[in-house]
Design a protein around this motif. Structure first.
Motif, mmCIF file in Angstrom:
data_model
loop_
_atom_site.group_PDB
_atom_site.id
_atom_site.type_symbol
_atom_site.label_atom_id
_atom_site.label_comp_id
_atom_site.label_asym_id
_atom_site.label_seq_id
_atom_site.Cartn_x
_atom_site.Cartn_y
_atom_site.Cartn_z
ATOM 1 N N ALA A 20 35.797 -6.740 8.354
ATOM 2 C CA ALA A 20 34.899 -5.728 8.938
ATOM 3 C C ALA A 20 35.106 -5.522 10.438
ATOM 4 O O ALA A 20 34.176 -5.152 11.141
ATOM 5 C CB ALA A 20 33.438 -6.072 8.654
ATOM 6 N N ARG A 38 31.428 4.448 6.183
ATOM 7 C CA ARG A 38 31.113 3.440 5.181
ATOM 8 C C ARG A 38 32.099 2.282 5.254
ATOM 9 O O ARG A 38 33.315 2.494 5.276
ATOM 10 C CB ARG A 38 31.152 4.059 3.784
ATOM 11 C CG ARG A 38 30.768 3.118 2.678
ATOM 12 C CD ARG A 38 30.554 3.857 1.368
ATOM 13 N NE ARG A 38 30.281 2.908 0.303
ATOM 14 C CZ ARG A 38 31.232 2.389 -0.465
ATOM 15 N NH1 ARG A 38 32.479 2.742 -0.294
ATOM 16 N NH2 ARG A 38 30.925 1.521 -1.415
ATOM 17 N N TYR A 39 31.572 1.080 5.300
ATOM 18 C CA TYR A 39 32.442 -0.100 5.287
ATOM 19 C C TYR A 39 32.925 -0.343 3.863
ATOM 20 O O TYR A 39 32.138 -0.490 2.944
ATOM 21 C CB TYR A 39 31.692 -1.328 5.799
ATOM 22 C CG TYR A 39 32.402 -2.626 5.538
ATOM 23 C CD1 TYR A 39 33.706 -2.834 5.979
ATOM 24 C CD2 TYR A 39 31.780 -3.657 4.842
ATOM 25 C CE1 TYR A 39 34.362 -4.027 5.731
ATOM 26 C CE2 TYR A 39 32.428 -4.857 4.595
ATOM 27 C CZ TYR A 39 33.711 -5.037 5.040
ATOM 28 O OH TYR A 39 34.364 -6.219 4.793
ATOM 29 N N GLN A 40 34.227 -0.331 3.686
ATOM 30 C CA GLN A 40 34.816 -0.574 2.364
ATOM 31 C C GLN A 40 35.776 -1.740 2.509
ATOM 32 O O GLN A 40 36.816 -1.610 3.142
ATOM 33 C CB GLN A 40 35.563 0.672 1.894
ATOM 34 C CG GLN A 40 36.237 0.525 0.538
ATOM 35 C CD GLN A 40 35.243 0.538 -0.611
ATOM 36 O OE1 GLN A 40 34.464 1.471 -0.745
ATOM 37 N NE2 GLN A 40 35.250 -0.498 -1.424
ATOM 38 N N THR A 41 35.399 -2.860 1.946
ATOM 39 C CA THR A 41 36.214 -4.051 2.128
ATOM 40 C C THR A 41 37.565 -3.893 1.426
ATOM 41 O O THR A 41 37.673 -3.213 0.397
ATOM 42 C CB THR A 41 35.475 -5.296 1.598
ATOM 43 O OG1 THR A 41 36.126 -6.455 2.094
ATOM 44 C CG2 THR A 41 35.445 -5.340 0.091
ATOM 45 N N THR A 42 38.580 -4.486 1.987
ATOM 46 C CA THR A 42 39.920 -4.442 1.393
ATOM 47 C C THR A 42 40.156 -5.718 0.605
ATOM 48 O O THR A 42 39.897 -6.810 1.112
ATOM 49 C CB THR A 42 40.996 -4.313 2.493
ATOM 50 O OG1 THR A 42 40.727 -3.150 3.255
ATOM 51 C CG2 THR A 42 42.394 -4.219 1.893
ATOM 52 N N LEU A 43 40.641 -5.538 -0.612
ATOM 53 C CA LEU A 43 40.992 -6.694 -1.432
ATOM 54 C C LEU A 43 42.506 -6.681 -1.570
ATOM 55 O O LEU A 43 43.071 -5.707 -2.055
ATOM 56 C CB LEU A 43 40.310 -6.575 -2.800
ATOM 57 C CG LEU A 43 40.482 -7.733 -3.767
ATOM 58 C CD1 LEU A 43 39.890 -9.010 -3.220
ATOM 59 C CD2 LEU A 43 39.831 -7.405 -5.098
ATOM 60 N N TYR B 254 39.922 -4.700 -10.460
ATOM 61 C CA TYR B 254 40.013 -4.635 -9.002
ATOM 62 C C TYR B 254 38.688 -4.168 -8.410
ATOM 63 O O TYR B 254 38.166 -4.754 -7.465
ATOM 64 C CB TYR B 254 41.141 -3.691 -8.588
ATOM 65 C CG TYR B 254 41.288 -3.544 -7.088
ATOM 66 C CD1 TYR B 254 42.043 -4.462 -6.362
ATOM 67 C CD2 TYR B 254 40.670 -2.507 -6.401
ATOM 68 C CE1 TYR B 254 42.178 -4.341 -4.988
ATOM 69 C CE2 TYR B 254 40.801 -2.387 -5.029
ATOM 70 C CZ TYR B 254 41.568 -3.305 -4.331
ATOM 71 O OH TYR B 254 41.683 -3.189 -2.964
ATOM 72 N N GLN B 258 36.384 -6.255 -5.970
ATOM 73 C CA GLN B 258 36.144 -5.666 -4.657
ATOM 74 C C GLN B 258 34.643 -5.549 -4.387
ATOM 75 O O GLN B 258 34.180 -5.850 -3.283
ATOM 76 C CB GLN B 258 36.800 -4.284 -4.586
ATOM 77 C CG GLN B 258 36.784 -3.689 -3.188
ATOM 78 C CD GLN B 258 37.336 -2.273 -3.191
ATOM 79 O OE1 GLN B 258 37.179 -1.536 -4.161
ATOM 80 N NE2 GLN B 258 37.993 -1.898 -2.114
ATOM 81 N N LEU B 261 33.229 -8.943 -3.531
ATOM 82 C CA LEU B 261 33.594 -9.328 -2.160
ATOM 83 C C LEU B 261 32.787 -8.517 -1.155
ATOM 84 O O LEU B 261 32.305 -9.034 -0.149
ATOM 85 C CB LEU B 261 35.097 -9.098 -1.950
ATOM 86 C CG LEU B 261 35.667 -9.551 -0.612
ATOM 87 C CD1 LEU B 261 35.478 -11.036 -0.402
ATOM 88 C CD2 LEU B 261 37.145 -9.193 -0.516
ATOM 89 N N GLN B 262 32.654 -7.246 -1.481
ATOM 90 C CA GLN B 262 31.903 -6.354 -0.591
ATOM 91 C C GLN B 262 30.460 -6.857 -0.449
ATOM 92 O O GLN B 262 29.920 -6.913 0.651
ATOM 93 C CB GLN B 262 31.915 -4.941 -1.179
ATOM 94 C CG GLN B 262 31.094 -3.942 -0.416
ATOM 95 C CD GLN B 262 31.946 -3.028 0.441
ATOM 96 O OE1 GLN B 262 33.149 -3.089 0.376
ATOM 97 N NE2 GLN B 262 31.328 -2.218 1.250
ATOM 98 N N ARG B 265 30.326 -9.962 1.702
ATOM 99 C CA ARG B 265 30.559 -9.713 3.120
ATOM 100 C C ARG B 265 29.413 -8.921 3.753
ATOM 101 O O ARG B 265 29.058 -9.164 4.905
ATOM 102 C CB ARG B 265 31.876 -8.959 3.287
ATOM 103 C CG ARG B 265 33.053 -9.885 3.070
ATOM 104 C CD ARG B 265 34.363 -9.186 3.152
ATOM 105 N NE ARG B 265 35.437 -10.151 3.356
ATOM 106 C CZ ARG B 265 36.706 -9.832 3.389
ATOM 107 N NH1 ARG B 265 37.080 -8.597 3.234
ATOM 108 N NH2 ARG B 265 37.624 -10.764 3.602
#
Lengths: 174, 506
Positions: A20, A38-43, B254, B258, B261-262, B265
């Motif tokens: 983030a 929008r915060y979009q986490t990366t996997l 996925y 995701q 995890l989101q 976090r």
């Protein structure tokens, strides 16, 4: 690394930082000129390419946007293999993200040697909320770090940051 | 035959004779040739002379001559590479008849039919194996059809660095990797996907190990396909001599990982925001407390010409510095910074003629002056607030001495609260190095030399040693905060003075 056929210099560059801090947003801003609130986490890893001209030379950045380091995820060393440079990203509003940058730089150096890196301190649009003070950044600059304060949201200094890195990579390659 | 009209029997014989080659032999009971006819050579039989025994060469007669039954049939007899014949044996009263019917063409057709049947059977078995996916099968081509339904592409590595696609490939891959739609084409996924290029280094280790138990997963990566993001994962394994690479479209798994995890976090970020807010609020509350305390202390001390707002501010900072170097936590160090300035709050109960007396106090006046620690202690007593409790300890204890010769209670050593022992040191230090109406300042080194005379008697020796080690920082505070909030506090003091002046009879 230069492509003999096209004369284009290709560089794999890894985006590294805590979660983030805005790595994906920086890539999106730089490559696609867009920003999402929008915060979009990366996997895992997102790979993007960006072509640019610098000093009359063609460059292709292959940007590896790696999932942010945190308690849930560690950056895989194998992802760093073959990197020509690194973009280390910290969030100005979260001082602890600067400490993670140092760990990730060491990880990168361990994998590929002391390649050129730049330190981006992102979210300059929220400077009133910064917890990384300017003295600390000045101390880093004095110690030889290339520190660029950016905002992926308002795009300030984003292109310049990548061009600084490109310049260093070209200088090293020539 | 009698059941059939002669015309029909003739026709059957005609068709049969035209489509098959016939020969006949007649022999006696001892196997000697009596007569022969038909297409002898076409049935693979040699030419025998009448009267010649044929038993040595016509091996098919072995066991049948002499005949014990009226009729025998030998099905599809073949001598060496010769024609295939059906053999009918029957006898009458004089001789044995041998009829040879060429069946070669029939057998060729039958063989072809049999071949087809076997091929069909094999095909059927193969299909069954593909469905079951038995581990015993060895041809990778027959194994991977079902990967289409898994959105997975199976590739086999060639020695030249290219890959061979194992059929079939799903529509998702046809869009994402159009080259893979051509079945015969050598593929180079490492050129298409930089991530795969990187992964093949790890894959090579697995392949070289040749261990079918080992497999390696790349972890997810995301490709952009026509503006849409597609999450993929690569898997490498070695299997029965094949170096295999699977590329899988992750889709739902996925997105699920995701989102987990989101959530994790976002939870961390939210906690952090809340913690920051609590810290900020706490800082604001603490700042208000400190300001109120300083202003009240300043108001109380304003009657004492010897004290200034700067002095009490410095006292707090010196004390905080020592506390930090003693390893106190931030909250406790902050508390002593705020509490230390209250050390003389009890002077509020000392009459002006004693407190403001410019000369030396008489013994009785000094006895009254010595009451200020207890007055301050009483003012700050019965509080459950740690900050006020610490301030009370300081008020009561800052005139106690390490050897027990101080006042008001003559406490000695560590019976004196540590906060009071700290303030005892810094109060004397600051008074010595600053000018007061009744005395001049002295240099810092001289002040420290004087204080060392009280090491172990007046002052806690270890704390005094620490204080001296911090001399440089103490000096910085002494000069940097010569009047940091003094202006404001002095203003407050002068307002208080004005109030005093306005009060009649005070």
């Amino acid at each position: 690394m230069s492509d003999a056929g096209t004369g284009m210099s290709k560089f794999k560059v890894c985006m590294l930082g805590a979660f983030a801090v805005g790595k994906t947003s920086l890539v999106q801003r730089y490559v696609h000129s867009i920003f999402s609130e929008r915060y979009q986490t990366t996997l895992g890893v997102k790979i993007d390419k960006k072509n640019l001209q610098l000093e009359g030379r063609s460059i292709e950045f292959i940007l590896w946007d790696l999932a942010g380091e945190d308690d849930f995820i560690n950056v895989r060393s194998s992802y760093l293999r073959g990197s020509a440079g690194g973009v280390l990203v910290a969030d100005g509003t979260r001082a602890e993200t600067l400490d993670i940058v140092f760990e990730l730089r060491d990880k990168l150096y361990h994998e590929v040697g002391e390649v050129p890196v730049i330190l981006i301190v992102n979210k300059s649009d929220l400077r009133d909320n910064w917890t990384i003070d300017s003295q600390r950044l000045e101390a880093l600059r004095d110690a030889g770090w290339q520190v660029i304060e950016t905002s992926a949201r308002d795009s300030s200094n984003v292109d310049q940051a990548f061009e600084i890195l490109a310049g260093r990579l070209l200088a090293l390659a020539s | 035959m009698s059941a059939y009209p002669e015309t029909v029997v003739d026709k059957i014989l005609q068709v049969t004779l035209q489509s098959n080659k016939f020969a006949y032999l007649a022999i006696d009971e001892k196997g000697r040739l009596v007569s022969q006819g038909g297409e002898i050579s076409a049935t693979g039989m040699p030419q025998w002379e009448p009267g010649q025994s044929i038993l040595d060469e016509a091996l098919f007669l072995s066991g049948y001559v002499p005949m014990s039954r009226d009729y025998e049939f030998i099905d599809a007899y073949q001598a060496g590479d010769g024609p295939i014949v059906d053999i009918h044996l029957f006898r009458d009263q004089e001789q044995i008849w041998i009829i040879l019917v060429d069946k070669t063409s029939d057998m060729e057709w039958e063989s072809a039919a049999r071949q087809k049947a076997n091929e069909l059977r094999l095909l059927q078995q193969q299909t069954q194996r593909q469905t079951v996916t038995s581990d015993q099968d060895t041809d990778p081509h027959t194994q991977f059809d079902f990967f289409e339904s898994l959105n997975m592409m199976a590739l086999r590595a060639n020695d030249d660095g290219s890959f061979e696609r194992l059929e079939p490939v799903s529509d998702r891959f046809k869009c994402l990797y159009p080259e893979s739609a051509e079945s015969a084409r050598a593929l180079y996924p490492q050129r298409k996907f930089p991530f795969v290029e990187n992964f093949l280094v790890d894959a090579a280790e697995v392949w070289e190990a040749g261990d079918s138990e080992r497999r390696i997963r790349s972890g997810p990566w995301v490709e952009t396909d026509g503006g849409c993001e597609v999450a993929l994962e690569a898997i490498a394994l070695y299997w029965k001599g094949n170096r295999l690479l699977f590329l899988e479209v992750l889709d739902e798994s996925y997105r699920l990982n995701q989102s987990f995890l989101q959530m994790g976090r976002e939870g961390v970020l939210l906690n952090r925001v809340l913690e920051d807010e609590v810290r900020k609020q706490t800082r604001e509350i603490r700042a208000r407390e400190e300001e109120i305390a300083l202003r009240l202390v300043c108001a109380a001390d304003s009657r004492d010409d010897g004290e200034t707002g700067s002095h009490i501010r410095r006292l707090g900072l010196y004390s905080e510095l020592i506390a930090q170097h003693l390893g106190w936590n931030d909250a406790d160090a902050e508390e002593i910074r705020i509490a230390a300035p209250m050390h003389d709050i009890g002077k509020i109960g000392i009459p002006d003629h004693i407190l403001k007396k410019p000369g030396q106090l008489t013994e009785s006046e000094f006895e009254i002056m010595k009451l200020h620690p207890e007055i301050g202690g009483r003012i700050l007593s019965n509080s459950e607030t740690p900050l006020v409790q610490m301030a009370r300890d300081i008020c009561l204890g800052h005139h106690e001495k390490w050897d027990g010769s101080g006042y008001p209670h003559g406490l000695a050593g560590e019976k004196i609260p540590i906060s009071a022992r700290i303030v005892a040191i810094v109060d004397v230090f600051d008074a010595l190095i600053h000018k007061r109406v009744y005395k001049n300042e002295i240099p810092i080194d001289q002040a420290i030399a004087l204080m060392l005379e009280g090491r172990g008697s007046h002052f806690d020796p270890k704390l005094l040693d620490l204080f001296i080690r911090l001399k440089e920082k103490m000096t910085e505070i002494a000069f940097d905060y010569s009047n940091p909030i003094g202006d404001d506090l002095s203003k407050a003091a002068s307002i208080i003075d004005d109030i005093h002046l306005l009060r009649p009879g005070d």
